[in-house]
Write an enzyme that holds these catalytic residues in place. Structure first.
Site, PDB file in Angstrom:
ATOM      1  N   ASP A   1       3.936  48.727  29.235  1.00  0.00           N
ATOM      2  CA  ASP A   1       3.247  49.785  29.315  1.00  0.00           C
ATOM      3  C   ASP A   1       2.559  50.053  30.874  1.00  0.00           C
ATOM      4  O   ASP A   1       2.207  49.063  31.472  1.00  0.00           O
ATOM      5  CB  ASP A   1       1.925  49.850  28.463  1.00  0.00           C
ATOM      6  CG  ASP A   1       2.064  50.020  27.045  1.00  0.00           C
ATOM      7  OD1 ASP A   1       2.906  50.868  26.820  1.00  0.00           O
ATOM      8  OD2 ASP A   1       1.497  49.737  26.070  1.00  0.00           O
TER       9      ASP A   1
ATOM     10  N   ARG B   1       9.967  55.514  29.009  1.00  0.00           N
ATOM     11  CA  ARG B   1       9.356  56.246  28.157  1.00  0.00           C
ATOM     12  C   ARG B   1       8.422  57.451  29.130  1.00  0.00           C
ATOM     13  O   ARG B   1       7.742  56.733  29.936  1.00  0.00           O
ATOM     14  CB  ARG B   1       8.225  55.588  27.200  1.00  0.00           C
ATOM     15  CG  ARG B   1       7.225  56.367  26.582  1.00  0.00           C
ATOM     16  CD  ARG B   1       5.993  55.458  26.068  1.00  0.00           C
ATOM     17  NE  ARG B   1       5.932  54.833  24.990  1.00  0.00           N
ATOM     18  CZ  ARG B   1       5.354  53.252  24.929  1.00  0.00           C
ATOM     19  NH1 ARG B   1       4.506  53.236  25.687  1.00  0.00           N
ATOM     20  NH2 ARG B   1       5.808  52.749  23.818  1.00  0.00           N
TER      21      ARG B   1
END
Length: 309
Positions: free
Chosen positions: A130, A182
């Site tokens: 992340d 992502r």
């Protein structure tokens, strides 16, 4: 101003200490967070899988302050990967390097995340790094490119945020590596010299980044609840003859379930990001900051709860 205020509140630990045991606050968090334990998170994944949706599990929590905390978080991820495999669930995991010790030392963070990657590789699973605030962007990408991706090219990927002015350069860098990305808009409050203050600019760069990743990248995750952007992704895929198996849409747990199901019905892949754990307060505040409708939802429930009392 509302978004700025909520993002500020997301960083106030003393407020979390005051409300963490308040029933309504915990109930509100349950809309966006799949409980506080691995068991509740896995049950949420099972329900998603039953709807034809895969998942990415994230143990909530950011910067830890001791080596013991970092290693404990790493062990929880190892258990999480074991239990996903035991139940044969369609899920991978997302980690924050600061939760694994990066702020204590880069060496500690790399050591712990490599343990997680090694376990994930054994199961032919996947770990997403992340992205946090812009203060960590260079450190995260450099760690990924130099110390993780060479040994785990099929096991680890990154997140890029279209709010940051630098992102198209990072997209091209990722495409050259052929690593998995992502793309999201970004949920952190950033200075205007680093990030676009205007939503229209964030959206415009998102679409450009998405196009580049879909055409030249490796199985990108298109993380958005924006119906216009989703429609554009579908249009672009058809125009460029990009098969649905070459990318996936991603959404957040508790947000636009109707749209999640629609995407699946149309034959596209959908993955839902499923956060869980006791450190739900900063995550909840960022979700409220992103979408005014979430504030209305919370206010409506406060009224309902007051009447029941």
């Amino acid at each position: 101003m509302l978004r700025t205020g909520l993002l500020y509140l997301s960083r106030q630990q003393r407020i979390f200490n005051l409300i963490k045991n308040v029933g309504f606050a915990r109930k509100m968090a349950s809309r966006f967070v799949a409980g506080e334990t691995i068991a509740t998170a896995l049950e949420a994944v099972a329900q998603l899988n039953a709807r034809g949706i895969t998942a990415s599990l994230d143990l909530l929590g950011e910067s830890v302050h001791s080596e013991a905390e970092a290693r404990a978080t790493g062990r929880q991820y190892l258990e999480l990967l074991d239990r996903i495999a035991d139940r044969k669930l369609q899920a991978n995991v997302s980690v924050k390097l600061t939760a694994l010790g990066q702020d204590i030392s880069d060496e500690l963070g790399v050591e712990v995340v490599r343990e997680v990657l090694t376990r994930a590789k054994q199961y032919d699973s996947f770990v997403r790094l992340d992205m946090e605030s812009s203060a960590y962007t260079d450190r995260t990408l450099d760690t990924f490119e130099q110390r993780l991706y060479p040994d785990f090219p099929d096991t680890v990927g990154i997140v890029l945020q279209s709010a940051l002015r630098r992102t198209l350069t990072d997209v091209d860098r990722a495409n050259a590596l052929q690593c998995r990305v992502r793309i999201c808009k970004g949920a952190y409050l950033e200075p205007p010299d680093v990030a676009f203050p205007d939503k229209a600019d964030v959206d415009r760069q998102y679409v450009e980044a998405m196009h580049r990743l879909m055409e030249h990248g490796r199985y990108p995750g298109i993380a958005t609840h924006d119906e216009k952007i989703i429609a554009e992704a579908k249009r672009f895929a058809k125009e460029r003859n990009i098969a649905p198996e070459r990318f996936e849409f991603q959404m957040l747990y508790g947000v636009r379930r109707d749209l999640q199901d629609q995407v699946v019905r149309e034959g596209f892949r959908m993955r839902v990001y499923v956060p869980f754990g006791s450190q739900w307060y900063p995550y909840l505040m960022r979700r409220l900051a992103e979408r005014p409708a979430n504030i209305a939802f919370m206010a409506g429930n406060i009224v309902k709860e007051s009447f029941r009392r």
